[in-house]
Scaffold this motif. Structure first.
Motif, PDB file in Angstrom:
ATOM      1  N   SER A   1       2.313   5.394  -2.939  1.00 56.95           N
ATOM      2  CA  SER A   1       1.306   6.213  -2.265  1.00 56.95           C
ATOM      3  C   SER A   1       1.667   7.696  -2.297  1.00 56.95           C
ATOM      4  CB  SER A   1       1.078   5.730  -0.836  1.00 56.95           C
ATOM      5  OG  SER A   1       2.259   5.868  -0.081  1.00 56.95           O
TER       6      SER A   1
ATOM      7  N   GLN B   1     -13.326   5.704  -1.485  1.00 56.32           N
ATOM      8  CA  GLN B   1     -12.588   4.637  -0.790  1.00 56.32           C
ATOM      9  C   GLN B   1     -11.126   5.026  -0.628  1.00 56.32           C
ATOM     10  OE1 GLN B   1     -13.862   1.391   0.541  1.00 56.32           O
ATOM     11  NE2 GLN B   1     -11.993   2.047   1.551  1.00 56.32           N
ATOM     12  N   PHE B   2     -10.545   5.625  -1.671  1.00 63.22           N
ATOM     13  CA  PHE B   2      -9.164   6.118  -1.563  1.00 63.22           C
ATOM     14  C   PHE B   2      -9.050   7.114  -0.399  1.00 63.22           C
ATOM     15  CE2 PHE B   2      -8.458   5.425  -6.366  1.00 63.22           C
ATOM     16  CZ  PHE B   2      -7.705   4.294  -6.172  1.00 63.22           C
TER      17      PHE B   2
ATOM     18  N   ALA C   1      -7.072   6.805   7.262  1.00 69.46           N
ATOM     19  CA  ALA C   1      -6.595   5.816   8.231  1.00 69.46           C
ATOM     20  C   ALA C   1      -5.155   6.129   8.669  1.00 69.46           C
ATOM     21  CB  ALA C   1      -6.681   4.411   7.635  1.00 69.46           C
ATOM     22  N   PHE C   2      -4.431   6.829   7.820  1.00 65.48           N
ATOM     23  CA  PHE C   2      -3.032   7.142   8.138  1.00 65.48           C
ATOM     24  C   PHE C   2      -2.826   8.615   8.468  1.00 65.48           C
ATOM     25  CE2 PHE C   2      -2.986   3.279   5.748  1.00 65.48           C
ATOM     26  CZ  PHE C   2      -1.984   2.529   6.327  1.00 65.48           C
TER      27      PHE C   2
ATOM     28  N   ARG D   1     -10.888   7.394   2.286  1.00 63.20           N
ATOM     29  CA  ARG D   1     -10.973   6.751   3.608  1.00 63.20           C
ATOM     30  C   ARG D   1      -9.665   6.040   3.964  1.00 63.20           C
ATOM     31  NH1 ARG D   1     -16.114   5.489   1.652  1.00 63.20           N
ATOM     32  NH2 ARG D   1     -15.534   3.321   1.272  1.00 63.20           N
ATOM     33  N   VAL D   2      -8.999   5.502   2.941  1.00 60.23           N
ATOM     34  CA  VAL D   2      -7.706   4.855   3.202  1.00 60.23           C
ATOM     35  C   VAL D   2      -6.699   5.910   3.663  1.00 60.23           C
ATOM     36  CG1 VAL D   2      -5.742   3.706   2.090  1.00 60.23           C
ATOM     37  CG2 VAL D   2      -8.071   2.868   1.708  1.00 60.23           C
ATOM     38  N   LYS D   3      -6.724   7.046   3.016  1.00 57.25           N
ATOM     39  CA  LYS D   3      -5.806   8.115   3.436  1.00 57.25           C
ATOM     40  C   LYS D   3      -6.083   8.505   4.887  1.00 57.25           C
ATOM     41  CE  LYS D   3      -4.258  12.832   2.547  1.00 57.25           C
ATOM     42  NZ  LYS D   3      -2.836  12.626   2.835  1.00 57.25           N
TER      43      LYS D   3
ATOM     44  N   PRO E   1      -5.443  11.400   9.345  1.00 57.52           N
ATOM     45  CA  PRO E   1      -6.785  11.958   9.526  1.00 57.52           C
ATOM     46  C   PRO E   1      -6.808  13.486   9.394  1.00 57.52           C
ATOM     47  CG  PRO E   1      -5.989  10.905  11.556  1.00 57.52           C
ATOM     48  CD  PRO E   1      -4.992  10.613  10.502  1.00 57.52           C
TER      49      PRO E   1
ATOM     50  N   MET F   1       1.577  10.408   0.636  1.00 59.80           N
ATOM     51  CA  MET F   1       0.314  10.890   1.193  1.00 59.80           C
ATOM     52  C   MET F   1      -0.121  10.151   2.443  1.00 59.80           C
ATOM     53  SD  MET F   1      -1.662  11.694  -2.303  1.00 59.80           S
ATOM     54  CE  MET F   1      -3.136  12.136  -1.430  1.00 59.80           C
ATOM     55  N   LEU F   2       0.603   9.074   2.787  1.00 62.43           N
ATOM     56  CA  LEU F   2       0.210   8.285   3.956  1.00 62.43           C
ATOM     57  C   LEU F   2       1.214   8.429   5.095  1.00 62.43           C
ATOM     58  CD1 LEU F   2      -0.982   5.011   2.151  1.00 62.43           C
ATOM     59  CD2 LEU F   2      -2.309   7.049   2.726  1.00 62.43           C
TER      60      LEU F   2
ATOM     61  N   GLU G   1     -15.143   4.821  -5.712  1.00 59.70           N
ATOM     62  CA  GLU G   1     -13.740   4.402  -5.641  1.00 59.70           C
ATOM     63  C   GLU G   1     -12.865   5.532  -5.097  1.00 59.70           C
ATOM     64  OE1 GLU G   1     -14.550   1.362  -9.345  1.00 59.70           O
ATOM     65  OE2 GLU G   1     -13.661   3.332  -9.714  1.00 59.70           O
TER      66      GLU G   1
ATOM     67  N   LEU H   1       0.832  -1.214   0.000  1.00 58.20           N
ATOM     68  CA  LEU H   1       0.000   0.000   0.000  1.00 58.20           C
ATOM     69  C   LEU H   1       0.865   1.263   0.000  1.00 58.20           C
ATOM     70  CD1 LEU H   1      -2.746   1.434   0.283  1.00 58.20           C
ATOM     71  CD2 LEU H   1      -2.556   1.127   2.752  1.00 58.20           C
TER      72      LEU H   1
END
Lengths: 484, 344
Positions: free
Chosen positions: A198, A437-438, A444-445, A440-442, A447, A201-202, A434, A194
């Motif tokens: 990236s 969803q991207f 997670a790391f 929300r993944v961001k 906020p 961005m994470l 989609e 992942l």
């Protein structure tokens, strides 16, 4: 934000001279390899230790300062372009090779270590690090992880994601993620995959463990000349399909090969409609067997001339033209714009024809040189930035080329990343659910959304304006969002 | 279209969300035992190859497609799945292979399951159908959410279809077998890893070191000469190792003995008693009555981790829990794998 207070805190986190705020000194950080897009950073921090990275991130989190991580600044999509009011976090001072473990064939390095420096450091053991982006002399391994960089040899040896086996990542909230290690598989979500690509961005990569491969004792480079683009494309499909995976397989069209020949004198046949450069490697027996097989196959597919370079000197000469292709094309016109779509190999001819039609319609010349084995195109759009309207024309042509790629089942970026450059084409590839969803993944790391904001993932609003939003089954996932 | 159950699966997820009823996702049942808790959702009726063009070296199939069917289809064009997924008892689906992320004997040379996954279509916990990645080899558009599904054991969503890279079968293949002690076997494996050769799998068990050679006929023959030992043309070892059908996998846990799977630095010292070593040393199967803490300590000092063979991992680090919520905010899919949602 109380700017002077924040600067004071950053200053405290860093050694003298490692916080840059003078506009003249910040000028080199205005842009990455995509030089058409510039933005003056608010400040530039150059930490030299992981602790300094942690402290800088803590200050930025507390005061909500956006952070743009930056490696060597060679990226081609504006991923490291500063954001307004944001800090550029330059990782070039984290440049130590921490460990070379010959028994396990791994190296653990800091993110600012240059790609090529890894291979140079382990060459005495007959090992090397495989991914070789064309900028490998300058680009850093941390930047390679952020972009999941490829290169000429990734056809056989994989992209960054296939060659990085461990990462240490610092999130903006101060957490340390230790991912992977010297082994091959670790249980849990594949955060390592992942993080690769990236685009910063994470989190911030602070350590990278790479696997090292044994240098092939024997290499051969073949140049096959074809009188039609179709036969060259046919040869690409066939050689891959028959299990002769070349280490690299590059196609150049007539415009590009002529420019490269004029520039580098590599001995390319200038009358060819297209040439293939094919590198084969292995132990001596394997390489020779592959060579015989590939030469026969190229001839069967209509190559009218096949050159075989076995000595290091001959091989270098054939590669010299390919490596000079971009600057060589750059001599034909004042400016060029390098695209990066990937398509299924079977669509090569169709897409190249489409590009040539677009080129005529826009009145701009397009050269094609690309990683043919994996369908990764690099159309070079020639233009003149001093002529009014030509930048916009080039960008419009570029966008249509990428839509063409998506239309045949491809993608808008094979290896250069989205950055700021391909945000709009992303809308053609992903629908609103989609993209959400991207997001929300961001979250997670990150906020607080401070890591490299505004890159890689377009906002729904941007896509609605562009009008390229997909609608699956007649149903918008966010019916209450306004469409412009 | 026959075999397309995507619409029904979306409905099932939406009802589960409305009823707050967690789901245990079940495929062919070859790797995961029948559910002991939660509402079972059979996902393997969604099956069938959607697209396969041999010249593209890409296959797209629905999650429930049996691996045996895929392999038979690929073999007609002399192609194969590079990651050699286990087919335990000859069974297993593509979705199950991807969800578990179990790679076969060729993993260090031909890549892991995740290395071959190019794209997925999935249903997330909001009942949305999402597509990530695609059918091309190189793709850096957006976060790599397709590879993230590999080894996630279905806890982030239902895999409707998966596109994987396939590879041509080798022109020639043979196996060399040498008798030697364990330490010598490991040191030979490491020496082989440091030199270019046509080796595509290695295994040591019961005093026998085996190497699989694949490639052009001439180079396979030359490498076999160099390696020496006994040459076996069509060894069933690799299939049995892949399918976990060797005797070491078959004997039941008991007498305080347990089979552990250890992933570690490949050159790390071997455990004190016999084990099966593959992947050039990077994976070891150790049947032992050693205490759990001792096995874990061994794995840790070897730079790795120990898992009971066949067990699902847990996704319980803080960031994994957050990712879980990002895909499945209600905790519908296989909640027993996430600490935040302990088994009911």
């Amino acid at each position: 934000m109380n700017e002077s207070k924040v600067l004071q805190e950053l200053q405290r986190a860093l050694p003298t001279g490692r916080l840059i705020t003078e506009p003249a000194a910040m000028r080199p950080y205005e842009t990455d390899g995509l030089t058409a897009i510039r933005e003056m950073p608010w400040a530039v921090a150059l930490p030299g230790t992981e602790d300094e990275v942690r402290e800088v991130l803590a200050v930025c989190l507390e005061h909500e300062v956006p952070v743009v991580p930056r490696g060597a600044g060679t990226g081609l999509s504006g991923g490291a372009r500063p954001v307004q009011g944001g800090l550029v976090l330059g990782l070039s001072k984290l440049n130590q090779i921490l460990e070379v473990d010959v028994d396990n064939c791994t190296a653990r390095v800091q993110p600012g270590v240059r790609n090529l420096a890894i291979s140079e450091a382990v060459a005495e053991h007959g090992l090397y690090y495989a991914p070789d982006p064309s900028s490998q002399l300058a680009c850093s391994i941390g930047g390679n992880v952020a972009e999941n960089s490829g290169g000429v040899h990734c056809l056989k040896y994989g992209l960054t994601v296939h060659n990085v086996i461990g990462l240490k990542v610092r999130t903006i909230e101060g957490d340390v993620l230790e991912l992977g290690g010297k082994g091959l598989d670790y249980p849990g979500y594949d955060l390592l995959a992942l993080l690769c690509g990236s685009e910063g961005m994470l989190g911030v990569v602070t350590e990278v463990t790479v696997r090292l491969l044994p240098e092939a004792p024997q290499k051969v480079v073949l140049l096959a000349a074809f009188s039609t683009l179709e036969s060259a494309a046919g040869a690409v499909s066939r050689i891959i399909g028959e299990g002769v995976t070349p280490a690299g397989l590059e196609l150049m069209d007539q415009l590009t090969l002529r420019a490269a020949e004029d520039f580098a004198g590599a001995g390319y046949p200038k009358d060819a409609a297209a040439i293939l450069l094919c590198e084969l490697d292995g132990d001596a027996t394997e390489a020779r067997a592959l060579q015989r097989y590939a030469v026969r196959l190229f001839e069967e597919e209509g190559a009218y001339d096949v050159q075989q370079a076995e000595s290091a000197e001959q091989r270098e000469r054939l590669w010299a033209g390919r490596k000079a292709a971009f600057p060589a094309v750059g001599r034909i016109a004042p400016d060029y714009y390098c695209m990066d779509g990937t398509i299924p190999r079977a669509s090569l001819v169709e897409v190249l024809r489409g590009i040539s039609e677009l080129s005529e319609r826009y009145g701009l010349v397009v050269g094609n040189v690309f990683h043919a084995g994996d369908g990764n195109l690099h159309p070079l759009i020639l233009y003149d930035a001093n002529q009014e309207g030509q930048i916009e024309l080039a960008e419009g042509l570029g966008r249509e080329i990428l839509e063409l790629c998506v239309g045949v089942g491809g993608t808008v970026t094979g290896e250069h990343g989205v950055g700021v450059e391909k945000l709009t084409p992303m809308c053609a590839q992903f629908n609103a659910a989609e993209l959400a969803q991207f997001e929300r993944v961001k979250e997670a790391f990150d906020p607080a959304r401070l890591m490299n904001p505004g890159k890689a993932i377009p906002t729904l609003t941007r896509c609605a304006e562009y009008g390229g939003m997909h609608v699956h089954g007649g149903e918008l996932p966010f019916p209450n969002l306004d469409r412009f | 279209m026959a075999g397309d159950r995507a619409a029904q699966l979306v409905d099932a997820v939406r009802s589960a969300a409305a009823d707050e009823q967690p789901l245990r996702l079940l495929g062919a049942g070859s790797k995961v035992p029948a559910a002991e808790a939660g509402h079972a959702l059979q996902v393997d009726e969604n099956r069938g190859v959607v697209d396969y063009q041999p010249e593209e070296l890409v296959l797209t199939a629905r999650g429930g497609t049996p691996l045996a069917e895929i392999q038979a289809l690929l073999h007609q064009s002399r192609q194969q799945l590079p990651f050699e997924p286990p087919m335990i008892g000859g069974r297993g689906t593509l979705g199950g292979a991807v969800a578990t992320g179990w790679s076969g004997p060729g993993r260090p040379w031909r890549g892991a399951v995740r290395d071959a996954v190019l794209g997925v279509e999935m249903i997330n916990g909001l009942g949305e159908r999402l597509t990530f990645g695609g059918q091309v080899m190189k793709n850096v558009a957006g976060y790599d959410l397709s590879r993230l599904q590999v080894g996630a054991w279905g806890s982030l969503g239902i895999l409707l279809s998966i596109s994987v890279r396939v590879t041509p079968e080798a022109h020639a293949e043979r196996t060399c077998q040498l008798e030697c002690a364990a330490a010598e076997a490991l040191s030979r494996m490491r020496a082989w890893a440091r030199a270019h050769s046509p080796i595509t799998a290695t295994c040591f068990e019961g005093g026998v070191l085996s190497a699989r050679l694949s490639g052009m006929a001439e180079s396979v023959a030359a490498a076999a000469e160099r390696i020496g030992g006994e040459q076996v043309p069509d060894s069933t070892l690799w299939r049995d190792l892949r399918d976990r059908a060797l005797p070491v996998f078959a004997s039941q846990d008991g007498d305080g003995q347990r089979l552990w799977q250890i992933h570690c630095a490949p050159a790390a010292e071997l455990p004190p008693d016999a084990c099966l070593v593959e992947w050039s040393g990077a994976r070891r199967w150790w049947r032992t009555d050693a205490r759990v803490e001792d096995v874990r300590a061994y794995a840790e000092q070897a730079g790795g981790v120990a898992l009971p063979a066949g067990a699902a991992p847990r996704f319980d680090s803080p960031h994994m829990a957050r990712l879980k919520r990002a895909f499945d905010p209600q905790g519908l899919f296989n909640p027993h794998l996430n600490d935040a949602h302990p088994p009911q």
